[in-house]
Write a protein that holds these residues in place. Structure first.
Motif, mmCIF file in Angstrom:
data_model
loop_
_atom_site.group_PDB
_atom_site.id
_atom_site.type_symbol
_atom_site.label_atom_id
_atom_site.label_comp_id
_atom_site.label_asym_id
_atom_site.label_seq_id
_atom_site.Cartn_x
_atom_site.Cartn_y
_atom_site.Cartn_z
ATOM 1 N N LEU A 112 0.851 -1.188 0.000
ATOM 2 C CA LEU A 112 0.000 0.000 0.000
ATOM 3 C C LEU A 112 0.885 1.235 0.000
ATOM 4 C CD1 LEU A 112 -2.812 1.397 0.289
ATOM 5 C CD2 LEU A 112 -2.454 1.296 2.771
ATOM 6 N N LEU A 113 0.629 2.130 -0.949
ATOM 7 C CA LEU A 113 1.299 3.424 -0.991
ATOM 8 C C LEU A 113 0.238 4.495 -0.822
ATOM 9 C CD1 LEU A 113 4.088 4.550 -3.442
ATOM 10 C CD2 LEU A 113 2.213 6.083 -2.856
ATOM 11 N N VAL A 114 0.409 5.340 0.190
ATOM 12 C CA VAL A 114 -0.516 6.445 0.421
ATOM 13 C C VAL A 114 0.259 7.750 0.350
ATOM 14 C CG1 VAL A 114 -2.148 5.112 1.792
ATOM 15 C CG2 VAL A 114 -0.236 6.270 2.932
ATOM 16 N N CYS A 115 -0.438 8.808 -0.012
ATOM 17 C CA CYS A 115 0.251 10.086 -0.155
ATOM 18 C C CYS A 115 -0.742 11.233 -0.090
ATOM 19 C CB CYS A 115 1.019 10.130 -1.485
ATOM 20 S SG CYS A 115 2.002 11.617 -1.711
ATOM 21 N N ASN A 116 -0.426 12.210 0.748
ATOM 22 C CA ASN A 116 -1.150 13.481 0.757
ATOM 23 C C ASN A 116 -0.111 14.549 0.402
ATOM 24 O OD1 ASN A 116 -2.813 15.653 1.118
ATOM 25 N ND2 ASN A 116 -3.022 15.420 3.326
ATOM 26 N N PRO A 117 0.149 14.727 -0.895
ATOM 27 C CA PRO A 117 1.252 15.577 -1.330
ATOM 28 C C PRO A 117 0.827 17.040 -1.424
ATOM 29 C CG PRO A 117 0.179 14.669 -3.230
ATOM 30 C CD PRO A 117 -0.567 14.139 -2.033
ATOM 31 N N PRO A 118 1.771 17.935 -1.654
ATOM 32 C CA PRO A 118 1.375 19.289 -2.076
ATOM 33 C C PRO A 118 0.660 19.186 -3.421
ATOM 34 C CG PRO A 118 3.751 18.976 -2.265
ATOM 35 C CD PRO A 118 3.227 17.778 -1.577
ATOM 36 N N TYR A 119 -0.503 19.853 -3.548
ATOM 37 C CA TYR A 119 -1.260 19.707 -4.800
ATOM 38 C C TYR A 119 -2.037 20.952 -5.204
ATOM 39 C CZ TYR A 119 -4.977 18.429 -1.407
ATOM 40 O OH TYR A 119 -5.860 18.392 -0.354
ATOM 41 N N VAL A 120 -1.945 22.010 -4.457
ATOM 42 C CA VAL A 120 -2.711 23.211 -4.800
ATOM 43 C C VAL A 120 -1.996 23.961 -5.927
ATOM 44 C CG1 VAL A 120 -3.616 25.413 -3.960
ATOM 45 C CG2 VAL A 120 -3.599 23.402 -2.457
ATOM 46 N N PRO A 121 -2.687 24.303 -7.023
ATOM 47 C CA PRO A 121 -2.052 25.080 -8.099
ATOM 48 C C PRO A 121 -1.580 26.440 -7.597
ATOM 49 C CG PRO A 121 -4.111 24.080 -8.867
ATOM 50 C CD PRO A 121 -4.065 23.884 -7.380
ATOM 51 N N GLU A 122 -0.399 26.842 -8.047
ATOM 52 C CA GLU A 122 0.139 28.146 -7.666
ATOM 53 C C GLU A 122 -0.868 29.243 -8.004
ATOM 54 O OE1 GLU A 122 2.859 28.786 -6.104
ATOM 55 O OE2 GLU A 122 4.102 26.972 -6.298
ATOM 56 N N GLY A 123 -1.007 30.208 -7.094
ATOM 57 C CA GLY A 123 -1.906 31.327 -7.312
ATOM 58 C C GLY A 123 -3.324 31.098 -6.839
ATOM 59 N N THR A 124 -3.645 29.881 -6.395
ATOM 60 C CA THR A 124 -4.984 29.596 -5.894
ATOM 61 C C THR A 124 -5.187 30.269 -4.539
ATOM 62 O OG1 THR A 124 -5.004 27.445 -6.997
ATOM 63 C CG2 THR A 124 -6.591 27.778 -5.216
ATOM 64 N N PRO A 125 -6.277 31.021 -4.351
ATOM 65 C CA PRO A 125 -6.543 31.606 -3.028
ATOM 66 C C PRO A 125 -6.775 30.504 -1.999
ATOM 67 C CG PRO A 125 -7.894 32.638 -4.721
ATOM 68 C CD PRO A 125 -7.286 31.429 -5.350
ATOM 69 N N VAL A 126 -6.178 30.647 -0.832
ATOM 70 C CA VAL A 126 -6.336 29.666 0.244
ATOM 71 C C VAL A 126 -6.670 30.406 1.539
ATOM 72 C CG1 VAL A 126 -4.799 27.947 -0.787
ATOM 73 C CG2 VAL A 126 -3.847 29.708 0.732
ATOM 74 N N PRO A 127 -7.285 29.737 2.506
ATOM 75 C CA PRO A 127 -7.595 30.382 3.786
ATOM 76 C C PRO A 127 -6.320 30.845 4.486
ATOM 77 C CG PRO A 127 -8.754 28.290 3.565
ATOM 78 C CD PRO A 127 -7.772 28.344 2.446
ATOM 79 N N PRO A 128 -6.430 31.856 5.357
ATOM 80 C CA PRO A 128 -5.238 32.338 6.082
ATOM 81 C C PRO A 128 -4.545 31.248 6.884
ATOM 82 C CG PRO A 128 -7.068 33.867 6.354
ATOM 83 C CD PRO A 128 -7.625 32.659 5.666
ATOM 84 N N GLU A 129 -5.323 30.301 7.420
ATOM 85 C CA GLU A 129 -4.710 29.213 8.188
ATOM 86 C C GLU A 129 -3.717 28.435 7.331
ATOM 87 O OE1 GLU A 129 -8.781 29.850 10.060
ATOM 88 O OE2 GLU A 129 -7.887 29.947 8.068
ATOM 89 N N VAL A 130 -3.995 28.347 6.039
ATOM 90 C CA VAL A 130 -3.104 27.637 5.116
ATOM 91 C C VAL A 130 -2.026 28.577 4.589
ATOM 92 C CG1 VAL A 130 -2.978 26.381 2.935
ATOM 93 C CG2 VAL A 130 -4.939 26.043 4.460
ATOM 94 N N GLY A 131 -2.438 29.694 4.029
ATOM 95 C CA GLY A 131 -1.493 30.593 3.385
ATOM 96 C C GLY A 131 -0.480 31.210 4.319
ATOM 97 N N ASP A 132 -0.884 31.462 5.561
ATOM 98 C CA ASP A 132 0.006 32.131 6.512
ATOM 99 C C ASP A 132 0.734 31.175 7.447
ATOM 100 O OD1 ASP A 132 -0.907 34.499 5.425
ATOM 101 O OD2 ASP A 132 -2.352 34.888 7.041
ATOM 102 N N HIS A 133 0.312 29.901 7.479
ATOM 103 C CA HIS A 133 0.869 29.027 8.516
ATOM 104 C C HIS A 133 1.376 27.676 7.995
ATOM 105 C CE1 HIS A 133 -0.309 31.725 11.778
ATOM 106 N NE2 HIS A 133 -1.432 31.926 11.102
ATOM 107 N N ASP A 134 0.739 27.090 6.999
ATOM 108 C CA ASP A 134 1.280 25.843 6.441
ATOM 109 C C ASP A 134 2.510 26.159 5.594
ATOM 110 O OD1 ASP A 134 -0.356 23.838 7.478
ATOM 111 O OD2 ASP A 134 -1.879 24.098 5.925
ATOM 112 N N PRO A 135 3.521 25.299 5.593
ATOM 113 C CA PRO A 135 4.693 25.537 4.737
ATOM 114 C C PRO A 135 4.273 25.551 3.268
ATOM 115 C CG PRO A 135 5.112 23.780 6.326
ATOM 116 C CD PRO A 135 3.649 24.067 6.387
#
Length: 296
Positions: free
Chosen positions: A190-213
């Motif tokens: 079994l291979l599982v993965c939750n990779p980076p996947y948001v397209p560059e320039g996509t608006p994200v919530p502050p919790e993500v944009g300001d705090h997630d790497p």
């Protein structure tokens, strides 16, 4: 010392969080109160009155949350499956949406003895540790390339080991390396993965944009830069009949299953929606009859 009604402090916290645009304001005010009291949220009714110091501390946490500091950074914890992880600044916070991917992975392992599991882009180690908790007979590898994420994952793995779970092997590795885990080729169930996947320039919530790497969130103009490597690794690492489950952006409902289907080594590519009906993850399995020398 004069004691105060906890209910009123929570109601005030709900008011502040609602004004700040937090969707689940009441639930989060209660979770912050439970964190301060060291109890489960369902046990708050056992504390009708609290010291003024608790009220003051709750007010401070609520004010921080109102600035969109992630709830998990304030409590220091995030849950995935039946495992609670330590999280904080510098590491991606697991999301509830990943629970369905976890459930799929556990179902995929049903009936297998001593399976080998790989969690790529493991971050704090959530998927790896949740799978290890449910399958103590498994050999589980958590792989990431970020030093901060690896530190969190190793600390979490040690906590879970001390709690009695099977040890998880936390390894430094980059999914862009075509020879990653070469010694495991055709040996992963079994291979599982939750990779980076948001397209560059996509608006994200502050919790993500300001705090997630950012490197754990964004992945090129189409969001598929890392996913393409993950699919290639699945075609190489999975044992015959082994399965892959990979999370993706809700704009990838067609593209990620297509990437999986394009590999001749893989079969049964399938799209899966989250509980809100949005495309969330895709799965496939290694074709037992596939020719490993062919590529998609």
């Amino acid at each position: 010392m004069d004691r105060k009604p906890l209910r009123l402090a929570i109601l005030e916290g709900e008011r502040v969080l609602t004004a700040a645009g937090i969707p689940s304001a009441r639930a989060e005010a209660e979770m912050l109160a439970a964190h301060l009291l060291g109890v489960e949220r369902t046990k708050l009714m056992m504390f009708p009155l609290v010291d003024q110091s608790v009220v003051d501390s709750l007010e401070r946490l609520v004010q921080q949350r109102a600035t969109r500091v992630p709830l998990q950074h304030l409590t220091g914890a995030a849950a995935l499956g039946r495992v609670t992880l330590a999280v904080g600044p510098g590491v991606f916070v697991p999301r509830p949406e990943t629970e369905q991917l976890l459930e799929w992975g556990l179902n995929r392992l049903r009936g297998l003895r001593n399976p080998v599991v790989v969690d790529l882009c493991a971050g704090a180690g959530g998927l790896a540790l949740a799978l290890a908790h449910e399958r103590p007979d498994a050999e589980v590898l958590a792989v990431d390339n970020d030093p901060t994420a690896l530190s969190w994952a190793r600390d979490n793995a040690e906590r879970r080991r001390l709690a009695g779970d099977v040890p998880v092997h936390v390894l430094e590795g980059d999914v862009t390396d075509p020879g990653l885990l070469a010694e495991r080729e055709r040996g992963v169930d079994l291979l599982v993965c939750n990779p980076p996947y948001v397209p560059e320039g996509t608006p994200v919530p502050p919790e993500v944009g300001d705090h997630d790497p950012p490197a754990a969130v964004f992945a090129g103009r189409d969001g598929l830069r890392v996913l393409r490597h993950v699919v290639a690794h699945a075609a190489r690492l999975l044992s015959p009949g082994g399965g892959i489950a990979v999370e993706h952006d809700d704009t990838h409902g067609g593209s990620v299953p297509a990437l999986l289907a394009a590999r001749s080594e893989l079969t049964d590519a399938e799209a899966h929606n989250d509980l809100a009906g949005r495309p969330r993850f895709a799965t496939a399995r290694r074709d037992p009859a596939g020719d490993p020398t062919r590529s998609g």
